[in-house]
Design a protein around this motif. Sequence first.
Motif, PDB file in Angstrom:
ATOM      1  N   VAL A 115       0.794  -1.265   0.338  1.00  0.00           N
ATOM      2  CA  VAL A 115      -0.156   0.249  -0.138  1.00  0.00           C
ATOM      3  C   VAL A 115       0.633   1.199  -0.297  1.00  0.00           C
ATOM      4  O   VAL A 115       0.606   2.369  -1.472  1.00  0.00           O
ATOM      5  CB  VAL A 115      -0.778  -0.114   1.291  1.00  0.00           C
ATOM      6  CG1 VAL A 115      -2.027   0.855   1.294  1.00  0.00           C
ATOM      7  CG2 VAL A 115      -1.727  -1.083   0.918  1.00  0.00           C
ATOM      8  N   LEU A 116       1.778   1.082   1.071  1.00  0.00           N
ATOM      9  CA  LEU A 116       2.427   2.481   0.785  1.00  0.00           C
ATOM     10  C   LEU A 116       3.383   2.882  -0.001  1.00  0.00           C
ATOM     11  O   LEU A 116       3.406   3.934  -1.270  1.00  0.00           O
ATOM     12  CB  LEU A 116       3.432   2.763   2.234  1.00  0.00           C
ATOM     13  CG  LEU A 116       3.015   3.131   3.883  1.00  0.00           C
ATOM     14  CD1 LEU A 116       4.084   2.530   4.529  1.00  0.00           C
ATOM     15  CD2 LEU A 116       1.819   3.634   3.731  1.00  0.00           C
ATOM     16  N   PRO A 117       3.993   1.971  -1.167  1.00  0.00           N
ATOM     17  CA  PRO A 117       4.813   2.077  -1.554  1.00  0.00           C
ATOM     18  C   PRO A 117       4.144   3.074  -3.544  1.00  0.00           C
ATOM     19  O   PRO A 117       4.236   3.652  -4.055  1.00  0.00           O
ATOM     20  CB  PRO A 117       5.903   1.564  -2.131  1.00  0.00           C
ATOM     21  CG  PRO A 117       5.663   0.581  -1.229  1.00  0.00           C
ATOM     22  CD  PRO A 117       5.071   0.307  -0.152  1.00  0.00           C
ATOM     23  N   VAL A 118       3.406   1.441  -3.192  1.00  0.00           N
ATOM     24  CA  VAL A 118       2.572   1.495  -4.399  1.00  0.00           C
ATOM     25  C   VAL A 118       1.132   2.553  -4.389  1.00  0.00           C
ATOM     26  O   VAL A 118       1.196   3.579  -5.522  1.00  0.00           O
ATOM     27  CB  VAL A 118       1.454   0.224  -4.783  1.00  0.00           C
ATOM     28  CG1 VAL A 118       0.433   0.599  -5.883  1.00  0.00           C
ATOM     29  CG2 VAL A 118       2.509  -0.926  -4.968  1.00  0.00           C
ATOM     30  N   GLY A 119       0.500   3.282  -3.225  1.00  0.00           N
ATOM     31  CA  GLY A 119       0.440   4.167  -3.356  1.00  0.00           C
ATOM     32  C   GLY A 119       1.362   5.624  -3.591  1.00  0.00           C
ATOM     33  O   GLY A 119       0.829   6.442  -3.816  1.00  0.00           O
ATOM     34  N   TRP A 120       2.359   5.675  -2.994  1.00  0.00           N
ATOM     35  CA  TRP A 120       2.520   6.960  -3.267  1.00  0.00           C
ATOM     36  C   TRP A 120       2.697   7.410  -4.465  1.00  0.00           C
ATOM     37  O   TRP A 120       3.220   8.784  -5.072  1.00  0.00           O
ATOM     38  CB  TRP A 120       4.252   6.734  -2.116  1.00  0.00           C
ATOM     39  CG  TRP A 120       5.145   7.776  -2.695  1.00  0.00           C
ATOM     40  CD1 TRP A 120       5.551   8.836  -2.513  1.00  0.00           C
ATOM     41  CD2 TRP A 120       6.136   7.418  -3.740  1.00  0.00           C
ATOM     42  NE1 TRP A 120       7.093   9.809  -3.211  1.00  0.00           N
ATOM     43  CE2 TRP A 120       6.894   8.286  -3.642  1.00  0.00           C
ATOM     44  CE3 TRP A 120       7.058   6.493  -5.098  1.00  0.00           C
ATOM     45  CZ2 TRP A 120       7.935   9.191  -4.979  1.00  0.00           C
ATOM     46  CZ3 TRP A 120       7.486   6.646  -5.790  1.00  0.00           C
ATOM     47  CH2 TRP A 120       8.602   8.530  -5.905  1.00  0.00           C
ATOM     48  N   LEU A 121       3.376   6.423  -5.469  1.00  0.00           N
ATOM     49  CA  LEU A 121       3.409   6.421  -6.684  1.00  0.00           C
ATOM     50  C   LEU A 121       1.720   6.959  -7.347  1.00  0.00           C
ATOM     51  O   LEU A 121       1.994   7.278  -9.022  1.00  0.00           O
ATOM     52  CB  LEU A 121       4.143   5.044  -7.486  1.00  0.00           C
ATOM     53  CG  LEU A 121       4.311   5.339  -9.418  1.00  0.00           C
ATOM     54  CD1 LEU A 121       5.688   6.372  -9.182  1.00  0.00           C
ATOM     55  CD2 LEU A 121       5.392   4.017  -9.549  1.00  0.00           C
ATOM     56  N   VAL A 122       0.923   6.305  -7.377  1.00  0.00           N
ATOM     57  CA  VAL A 122      -0.567   6.215  -7.077  1.00  0.00           C
ATOM     58  C   VAL A 122      -0.505   7.863  -7.258  1.00  0.00           C
ATOM     59  O   VAL A 122      -1.250   8.370  -7.997  1.00  0.00           O
ATOM     60  CB  VAL A 122      -1.795   4.887  -7.226  1.00  0.00           C
ATOM     61  CG1 VAL A 122      -2.953   5.691  -7.206  1.00  0.00           C
ATOM     62  CG2 VAL A 122      -1.031   3.778  -7.815  1.00  0.00           C
ATOM     63  N   LEU A 123      -0.248   8.507  -6.402  1.00  0.00           N
ATOM     64  CA  LEU A 123      -0.755   9.201  -6.579  1.00  0.00           C
ATOM     65  C   LEU A 123       0.253  10.691  -6.661  1.00  0.00           C
ATOM     66  O   LEU A 123      -0.915  11.596  -6.612  1.00  0.00           O
ATOM     67  CB  LEU A 123      -0.617  10.078  -4.627  1.00  0.00           C
ATOM     68  CG  LEU A 123      -1.202   9.341  -3.607  1.00  0.00           C
ATOM     69  CD1 LEU A 123      -1.210   9.728  -2.150  1.00  0.00           C
ATOM     70  CD2 LEU A 123      -3.378   9.342  -4.032  1.00  0.00           C
ATOM     71  N   ARG A 124       0.796  10.239  -8.135  1.00  0.00           N
ATOM     72  CA  ARG A 124       2.030  10.761  -8.100  1.00  0.00           C
ATOM     73  C   ARG A 124       1.252  10.373 -10.479  1.00  0.00           C
ATOM     74  O   ARG A 124       1.437  11.459 -10.576  1.00  0.00           O
ATOM     75  CB  ARG A 124       2.743  11.024  -8.122  1.00  0.00           C
ATOM     76  CG  ARG A 124       3.728  11.695  -7.162  1.00  0.00           C
ATOM     77  CD  ARG A 124       5.169  10.973  -6.273  1.00  0.00           C
ATOM     78  NE  ARG A 124       5.367  11.613  -5.363  1.00  0.00           N
ATOM     79  CZ  ARG A 124       4.366  12.054  -4.531  1.00  0.00           C
ATOM     80  NH1 ARG A 124       4.044  11.470  -3.791  1.00  0.00           N
ATOM     81  NH2 ARG A 124       4.612  12.001  -3.642  1.00  0.00           N
ATOM     82  N   TRP A 125       0.891   9.600 -10.290  1.00  0.00           N
ATOM     83  CA  TRP A 125       1.109   9.156 -11.801  1.00  0.00           C
ATOM     84  C   TRP A 125      -0.644   9.473 -12.121  1.00  0.00           C
ATOM     85  O   TRP A 125      -0.532   9.801 -13.645  1.00  0.00           O
ATOM     86  CB  TRP A 125       1.486   7.580 -11.733  1.00  0.00           C
ATOM     87  CG  TRP A 125       1.225   6.715 -13.200  1.00  0.00           C
ATOM     88  CD1 TRP A 125       1.426   6.738 -14.524  1.00  0.00           C
ATOM     89  CD2 TRP A 125      -0.482   5.812 -13.137  1.00  0.00           C
ATOM     90  NE1 TRP A 125       0.570   5.818 -14.993  1.00  0.00           N
ATOM     91  CE2 TRP A 125      -0.402   5.472 -13.951  1.00  0.00           C
ATOM     92  CE3 TRP A 125      -1.262   5.228 -12.101  1.00  0.00           C
ATOM     93  CZ2 TRP A 125      -1.713   4.648 -14.916  1.00  0.00           C
ATOM     94  CZ3 TRP A 125      -2.498   5.161 -12.418  1.00  0.00           C
ATOM     95  CH2 TRP A 125      -2.604   4.500 -13.778  1.00  0.00           C
ATOM     96  N   LEU A 126      -1.372   9.007 -11.221  1.00  0.00           N
ATOM     97  CA  LEU A 126      -2.695   8.457 -12.244  1.00  0.00           C
ATOM     98  C   LEU A 126      -3.610  10.436 -11.986  1.00  0.00           C
ATOM     99  O   LEU A 126      -4.439  10.480 -12.745  1.00  0.00           O
ATOM    100  CB  LEU A 126      -3.752   8.163 -10.477  1.00  0.00           C
ATOM    101  CG  LEU A 126      -5.775   8.101 -10.632  1.00  0.00           C
ATOM    102  CD1 LEU A 126      -5.478   7.421 -11.717  1.00  0.00           C
ATOM    103  CD2 LEU A 126      -6.176   7.851  -9.581  1.00  0.00           C
ATOM    104  N   PRO A 127      -3.228  11.741 -11.123  1.00  0.00           N
ATOM    105  CA  PRO A 127      -3.398  12.427 -11.787  1.00  0.00           C
ATOM    106  C   PRO A 127      -2.758  13.185 -12.333  1.00  0.00           C
ATOM    107  O   PRO A 127      -3.176  13.463 -13.767  1.00  0.00           O
ATOM    108  CB  PRO A 127      -3.647  13.877 -10.227  1.00  0.00           C
ATOM    109  CG  PRO A 127      -3.397  12.707  -8.907  1.00  0.00           C
ATOM    110  CD  PRO A 127      -2.698  11.234  -9.982  1.00  0.00           C
TER     111      PRO A 127
END
Length: 212
Positions: A115-127
């Motif tokens: 959750v932490l590393p994937v969520g960190w990148l998703v918050l940058r990639w998805l927007p």
Amino acid sequence: MPLYAQHPVLRARQVAADLGMLAWTVLWVLVARVVHGAVLVLAAPGRAVEDLGASVAGNMNSAAEAAGDVPLVGDDLSAPFEALSEASGSVVGAGQAAQDAVVTLALVLALVLVVLPVGWLVLRWLPWRLSYAREAGAARRLLTGTPELEILAARAMATAPLPRLAALPAGTGAAWRGGDAAAMRALAGLELDRLGLRLPATGGPGSGATSS
């Protein structure tokens, strides 16, 4: 809603970003699985304690049954063995509790590692990806039917980087204000180029549709 640009360079960047996001997710899922398996090894002592307690409890139960068959004093003889059997049951419970704690710890660590590393990148990639999809979709709607190049040109005049505007032929701004079609197309092309979309060809009806 378009997800990828028409221009090869920007499309390659988008595909690379998406594949990178997928690879990052797979990497941390694999890491989490390895950590989960490694932590579960710590449950072995708990299982050993549980097995030992169960074995002792079984032996004490057998001894209590045998002692209970002794005439007259059977109850007195079996009482210590029954007490030991009950105590062994507590040992079994302690071993099981230790295993449950290790299983919970392994699951929590695995979830955190995903959750932490994937969520960190998703918050940058998805927007970034959603922003592109919204803007490219809006631009394509402006190009449907009769192209609204005036809006795209105005957007470019307001937001395009100054070096890109300065690279246009001299007098483009004045010509655009005068309604010159070539200047309007040049400015609209800047905005579409930012989104990796192609400027529609000039011509008859339907020429505003972009090629895919």
